[in-house]
Structure formats: structure tokens, C-alpha cells
Design an enzyme around this catalytic site. Structure first.
Site, mmCIF file in Angstrom:
data_model
loop_
_atom_site.group_PDB
_atom_site.id
_atom_site.type_symbol
_atom_site.label_atom_id
_atom_site.label_comp_id
_atom_site.label_asym_id
_atom_site.label_seq_id
_atom_site.Cartn_x
_atom_site.Cartn_y
_atom_site.Cartn_z
ATOM 1 N N LYS A 3 3.337 45.079 69.082
ATOM 2 C CA LYS A 3 4.331 46.167 69.038
ATOM 3 C C LYS A 3 5.190 46.039 67.774
ATOM 4 C CE LYS A 3 7.118 43.326 72.153
ATOM 5 N NZ LYS A 3 7.326 43.011 73.571
ATOM 6 N N TYR A 60 30.447 41.622 46.660
ATOM 7 C CA TYR A 60 31.380 42.530 47.341
ATOM 8 C C TYR A 60 32.400 41.753 48.167
ATOM 9 C CZ TYR A 60 28.537 46.714 46.468
ATOM 10 O OH TYR A 60 27.871 47.755 45.892
ATOM 11 N N MET A 70 22.977 45.623 49.401
ATOM 12 C CA MET A 70 21.816 46.392 49.843
ATOM 13 C C MET A 70 20.540 45.975 49.123
ATOM 14 S SD MET A 70 21.361 50.517 50.019
ATOM 15 C CE MET A 70 22.788 50.790 51.036
HETATM 16 C C1 LIG Z 1 6.895 41.882 74.020
HETATM 17 C C2 LIG Z 1 6.104 41.728 75.248
HETATM 18 C C3 LIG Z 1 5.168 40.693 75.369
HETATM 19 C C4 LIG Z 1 4.992 39.626 74.311
HETATM 20 O O1 LIG Z 1 6.098 38.762 74.344
HETATM 21 P P1 LIG Z 1 6.243 37.458 73.419
HETATM 22 O O2 LIG Z 1 7.438 36.785 73.961
HETATM 23 O O3 LIG Z 1 6.426 37.933 72.023
HETATM 24 O O4 LIG Z 1 4.994 36.672 73.573
HETATM 25 C C5 LIG Z 1 4.387 40.668 76.519
HETATM 26 N N1 LIG Z 1 4.537 41.591 77.495
HETATM 27 C C6 LIG Z 1 5.441 42.583 77.414
HETATM 28 C C7 LIG Z 1 5.557 43.555 78.521
HETATM 29 C C8 LIG Z 1 6.266 42.675 76.299
HETATM 30 O O5 LIG Z 1 7.187 43.649 76.233
#
Ligand SMILES: *Cc1c(COP(=O)(O)O)cnc(C)c1O
Length: 380
Positions: A57, A274, A322
Site C-alpha cells: 500500500k 529560517y 522546503m
Molecule cells: C498495513 C497492513 C498490513 C501490513 O502491516 P506491516 O506492519 O507493515 O507488516 C497487513 N494487513 C493490513 C490489514 C494492513 O493494513
């Protein structure tokens, strides 16, 4: 608090990225796909009876879902998870034949795209079930899906009381039943056992389905937690699976490089950046890097972190702005710091976990922000 990095003794550090990168680039992420595959291998050894899938993801935690997915596919990984439909559509371009689950599930109006790209939603509540069943009627076939049961995290998933048995899911082709642990990174946390017990209570209703409970942290719990398929994410990227307790079994996969664009000398008592938040305590040589918070270098690292030039450490001075940041190179040989030369901000001696710890966040929050403007390079 843990020191930011281990002491360095006669390490053989490289002074620039391994490949030639375009002259206009100010920073570069060097990502080692071979090491990602090694981390995958370790997961397989930890759970020899389970399938290891890959959760990619948020563009693979910022490391690039497509190149990472391809490397893992070539190493034997067959099942992938992403959060959103768009991520699934993008990953489908690289992975034509693998299973891709969409953790967010099916939202009204997205059914056709899911079907068209052969993406499998994880159904999280009764509304999603209805949508997907209706989509199946229109298609004249039961559509594939997984079922997420909330065993206590209360983020996504059906409530336990709404899951009487698999027959309620007639009209769908249910393939997997899963839940997600809230505290898998803390092995002794009582929540783990509670969620396991809850999961054990519902799965007899789903005998023939694949079962999944563990993420990376779950790999290190009792094998009871492993079930048929593990859903790791962070472990592939060398992040620590147990809230930084004990040595990290995974290997660092990232070198983050920044380019020096200007070097100057300033007298004692001058301010940097800054807000004039840093005042030099001696006559200093300063190097300005061409990367800043627009590149994902958290502004919280202002006056905090170090960079590496060879095996010399140069502290970050003043606020990260930035597009730029300034480091103190007074103690680094001049021959190593000049406009166009490179520094390392992340490596195995200063990992994303180390940086995250120093600014009270987690490595994932840093990694997902890297790469928007940084050049990405993959080592095979
Ligand atoms: C993000 C996620 C994972 C993976 O988690 P990690 O801690 O990065 O291994 C697995 N299952 C779900 C539902 C997640 O949201």
C-alpha cells in the site's frame, strides 16, 4: 533515548550513488531489491507452513509498489495487498497474473473497475457485501472477495456478531477470511491473545477458506498466529518488526542521498536558516544540500539528525527548509565536500527507524513521504 546511530569504525563507505544519475537531480533513493528479496526469504523461514504475501500500500511504503512487486513476484510471491483501488489498478499493470486484494474494499461506483482489472476487494461491512453481490448478479457469476473480521482493532471489518456463518455469503466467491492485529509489534501485549481467541471463534464457520491474521509483527508471535497466509509490509523494507526492541532481523534496503550545492565558511556566532534557530559555536564550514521537506525530509529533523560523508558525520544545522538543508562539515575533509558531491542521510548506520525514533514518529511515516521529488534507483 537510543543514540541516533552506532559508532563508525573504518567502514568502507561509498561517496556517491552506485549508478550515474541525471545531473539535475538533488537527491536519490537507492533501493536494494536483492535485500528486499532477502527479507522475503527470512519471512518464509519464519513461517514455513504459511504463504507470504506482500502488502504494498501507499506505493509500497514509498519504495515503489511496481518495482518491488516485480522483484517479489520473480522471487515467488503470488499474492499482493494494496489499500486503494487506484493502487491496485497501477500494480495490475506490472503484475498481470497475481492475486491483488484491495484492503479498503468496494465503494459504491467502483465495482466495474474492480472487475475490469481483476482486483479482489476485502469486504469490510454488510454494505460492501450487498454491493459486491449485486455486481455479481449483473455479471452472472459469483465474484471473488475476502472477508475482514474485526477482532478488536475497531478500524475495518465486520463485527463479530454479524458473522454467523459462510452461508450468509451465498452469491459470492469467498476466498479468504482475515483479521488484523492491533498490537502485533508488542509480543507480550494481551490484546494479541484476545484477538487470536476471537479469530479462533469465527473461523470454524469458514472451514474451506484461506485464513490470515498476521502482518510483519505477527511473524514473530507464536506460530498459532500464522494461519495460511501472512500479510507483511514493513519487514520487506528492513523496518523493525517489534517497536525497536532487540536487534532487527531484517536488513536495511535504503540509501538516501542528497547533493551538496554550496559550501561556505562562517565565523563563530552566525545563525543558520529560517528563524535563526542555530548559532555557530565556532568558525564553521557549512554545506547546503539540495533536499528539504518537499522531498520528504521531515522538518522535525531540523537541528536533529546527521548526514554521512564517507564515514564522517555532519550534523544538520538550523531548520530544514522546503528545498534545502544545511549541514556542518567543519570536521569533514574539504576534498569530500564540494558542490556536486553527495552525502548519505539514510543508510544501515542511520536507518529510517533511527531517524523516526529521534523525532517521535515511525519509519513508515518517513518512508511514504520520500520519493515524491527524489530520483529512485533500484539495485538488482
Ligand atoms: C498495513 C497492513 C498490513 C501490513 O502491516 P506491516 O506492519 O507493515 O507488516 C497487513 N494487513 C493490513 C490489514 C494492513 O493494513
Amino acid at each position: 533515548m537510543r543514540p541516533l546511530s552506532k559508532p563508525l569504525l573504518n567502514q568502507n563507505f561509498s561517496l556517491s550513488p552506485k549508478a550515474v544519475i541525471p545531473a539535475t537531480e538533488m537527491g536519490c533513493l537507492e533501493i536494494n531489491l536483492k535485500t528486499i528479496v532477502k527479507n522475503y526469504q527470512l519471512m518464509k523461514d519464519l513461517a514455513p507452513h504459511a504463504e507470504i504475501s506482500a502488502v504494498l500500500k501507499a506505493d509500497g511504503y514509498g519504495f515503489g509498489a511496481s518495482p518491488v512487486g516485480k522483484a517479489l513476484r520473480d522471487a515467488g510471491c503470488k499474492t499482493f495487498f494494496v489499500a486503494h483501488l487506484d493502487e491496485g489498478i497501477a500494480l495490475r499493470k506490472t503484475l498481470q497474473n497475481e492475486k491483488i486484494y484491495i484492503l479498503t474494499g468496494v465503494l459504491p461506483g467502483t465495482e466495474n473497475e474492480l472487475i475490469q482489472h481483476n482486483l479482489t476487494p476485502v469486504l469490510n461491512h454488510a454494505g460492501m457485501y450487498e454491493l459486491w453481490k449485486t455486481a455479481g448478479h449483473l455479471e452472472n457469476r459469483p465474484l471473488q472477495c475476502a472477508l475482514h473480521i474485526d477482532t478488536g482493532m475497531h478500524r475495518l471489518g465486520f463485527e463479530m456478531k454479524d458473522i454467523p456463518n459462510a452461508r450468509c455469503f451465498e452469491g459470492l466467491s469467498l476466498e479468504m477470511v482475515m483479521s488484523h492485529l492491533a498490537c502485533s509489534q508488542i509480543p507480550g501485549h494481551p490484546m494479541n491473545a484476545q484477538q487470536l481467541a476471537a479469530f479462533q471463534k469465527v473461523i470454524p464457520h469458514f472451514q474451506r477458506l484461506q485464513k490470515s491474521l498476521s502482518d510483519t509483527g505477527g511473524l514473530f508471535l507464536n506460530p498459532e498466529y500464522h494461519y495460511d497466509i501472512i500479510r507483511p509490509g514493513l519487514g520487506f523494507f528492513g523496518m523493525h518488526p517489534q517497536s525497536l526492541e532487540g536487534p532487527n532481523p531484517f536488513q536495511n534496503v535504503l540509501t538516501l542521498w542528497g547533493k551538496i550545492i554550496q559550501v561556505r565558511s562562517v565565523p563563530k556566532g552566525e545563525t543558520v536558516g529560517y528563524g535563526a534557530t542555530f548559532k555557530t559555536k565556532r568558525h564553521s564550514r557549512l554545506a547546503t544540500l539540495g533536499i528539504g521537506f518537499a522531498d520528504g525530509l521531515s522538518r522535525d529533523l531540523s537541528n536533529q539528525g546527521h548526514v554521512f560523508i564517507g564515514d564522517f558525520k555532519a550534523p544538520i544545522l538550523g531548520r530544514i527548509s522546503m528545498d534545502y538543508s544545511v549541514v556542518d562539515v567543519s570536521d569533514v575533509p574539504e576534498s569530500l565536500c564540494y558542490p556536486g558531491s553527495w552525502v548519505q542521510l539514510v543508510n544501515e548506520h542511520q536507518t529510517l527507524d533511527d531517524l523516526a525514533l529521534s523525532i517521535n514518529t515511525i519509519s513508515r511515516e518517513l518512508s511514504i513521504h520520500l520519493g515524491s521529488r527524489l530520483y529512485r534507483m533500484y539495485e538488482n
